[in-house]
Design an enzyme around this catalytic site. Structure first.
Site: not given
Length: 258
Positions: A137, A150, A154
Site C-alpha cells: 500500500s 495500518y 505497512k
C-alpha cells in the site's frame, strides 16, 4: 523470472476478494499453476473452482499457518516460484486503536511475511531463485491519516521487504512491493471521510493492480506503483519531510472540520 510461460507456480494469500482475488484470477488466466489462500474457506474454494486453482484456506499469518501453507504449496504445486503476500487488515482508528488492533495488524501485516520468508527463502536459494511480492500500500511509503496501526505496519512490511531484497538479491531472490493508493476494495469502501483523500489520484479497480503486478514480474524493480504519482509524493516526503508533514496536517485539519 519473467511474466511469460516460465512463471508456473504461484501462491496468493488474502485471495478471497479484492486485489488478491484479482491477482489470482490474472495469474490463472495467464497459464500459471495457482494456489489461493484466505481465512474465508467458502470464498476461496469458490474462487479456486472458478479459475482452476488449488484452494488452501487457513491462517497464513500464524507460525503454523505460514509453514503449513508453504508445505501444501510444495506438495501440490511442486514448489513456489512467486509468492503474493497479499493478506492484510486495517484495524482501529486514531489513538483509540486498541491493543488487539495493534497486535492483529502486526501479526497479519508484518509477521505473516516474516514467517513465509523463513520457509520460502532457503528453498529459493537452494533452487536458484524465487520472487516475493508483498501488497504493501501507498500507506507504507507515505501514511494513511486516521489509521495508525495500518500505516505503521505497512511501513514495517516495506522495511522487511527492503531488508529481504538487500540480503538475498544476489542469491536470486527478487522482492517487490505493490503500493497502490485508492483501490475499490472493502478497505476503501469502509474508509469514510478518507475516501476523498484516497481517490485524489483516481480510484483503480483490483484488476488494474493485478495487471500492474503481473507486468512487474518481467522486471526486478522493487516498487510497483499503479498510481504513478505515489512515487512523486514519496520523493517529496523524503526531500522535504517537514513540508510534507505540514501538508498532511492541513488535510487532517480539513477532515476534522467535517
Amino acid at each position: 523470472m519473467t511474466s511469460d510461460s516460465a512463471v508456473r507456480r504461484i501462491v496468493v494469500t488474502g485471495a478471497a476478494a479484492g486485489i488478491g482475488r484479482a491477482i489470482a484470477t490474472k495469474a490463472a488466466a495467464e497459464g500459471a499453476k495457482v494456489m489461493v489462500n484466505d481465512l474465508d474457506a467458502d470464498a476461496v474454494h469458490a474462487l479456486a473452482h472458478e479459475i482452476g486453482a488449488i484452494a488452501a484456506p487457513g491462517d497464513a499469518a500464524s507460525p503454523e499457518g505460514a509453514d503449513g501453507l508453504v508445505a501444501i504449496a510444495n506438495e501440490w504445486l511442486g514448489g513456489v516460484d512467486v509468492w503474493f503476500g497479499n493478506a492484510g487488515i486495517d484495524r482501529g482508528r486514531g489513538l483509540a486503536a486498541s491493543e488487539d488492533d495493534w497486535t492483529d495488524s502486526w501479526e497479519v501485516n508484518v509477521m505473516a511475511h516474516v514467517r513465509a520468508a523463513r520457509a520460502l527463502v532457503p528453498q529459493w536459494v537452494a533452487q536458484g531463485g524465487g520472487r516475493y511480492v508483498v501488497t504493501a500500500s501507498a500507506a507504507g511509503m507515505l501514511t494513511m491519516l486516521g489509521a495508525p496501526a495500518y500505516s505503521t505496519t505497512k511501513h514495517g512490511v516495506i522495511g522487511f521487504a527492503e531488508w529481504l531484497s538487500a540480503s538475498y538479491r544476489h542469491k536470486g531472490v527478487v522482492v517487490q512491493a505493490i503500493c497502490p493508493q485508492g483501490v475499490r476494495t472493502r478497505i476503501y469502501e469502509e474508509s469514510g471521510d478518507l475516501k476523498e483523500v484516497l481517490s485524489h489520484d483516481a480510484v483503480l479497480e483490483p484488476s488494474d493492480i493485478a495487471d500492474a503486478a503481473w507486468a512487474a514480474l518481467g522486471n526486478e524493480d522493487f516498487y510497483i506503483l499503479p498510481h504513478e504519482r505515489v512515487g512523486d509524493y514519496y520523493l517529496a516526503r523524503a526531500t522535504a519531510p517537514d513540508r510534507w508533514l505540514t501538508g498532511m496536517n492541513r488535510i487532517q485539519q480539513s477532515l476534522e472540520k467535517r
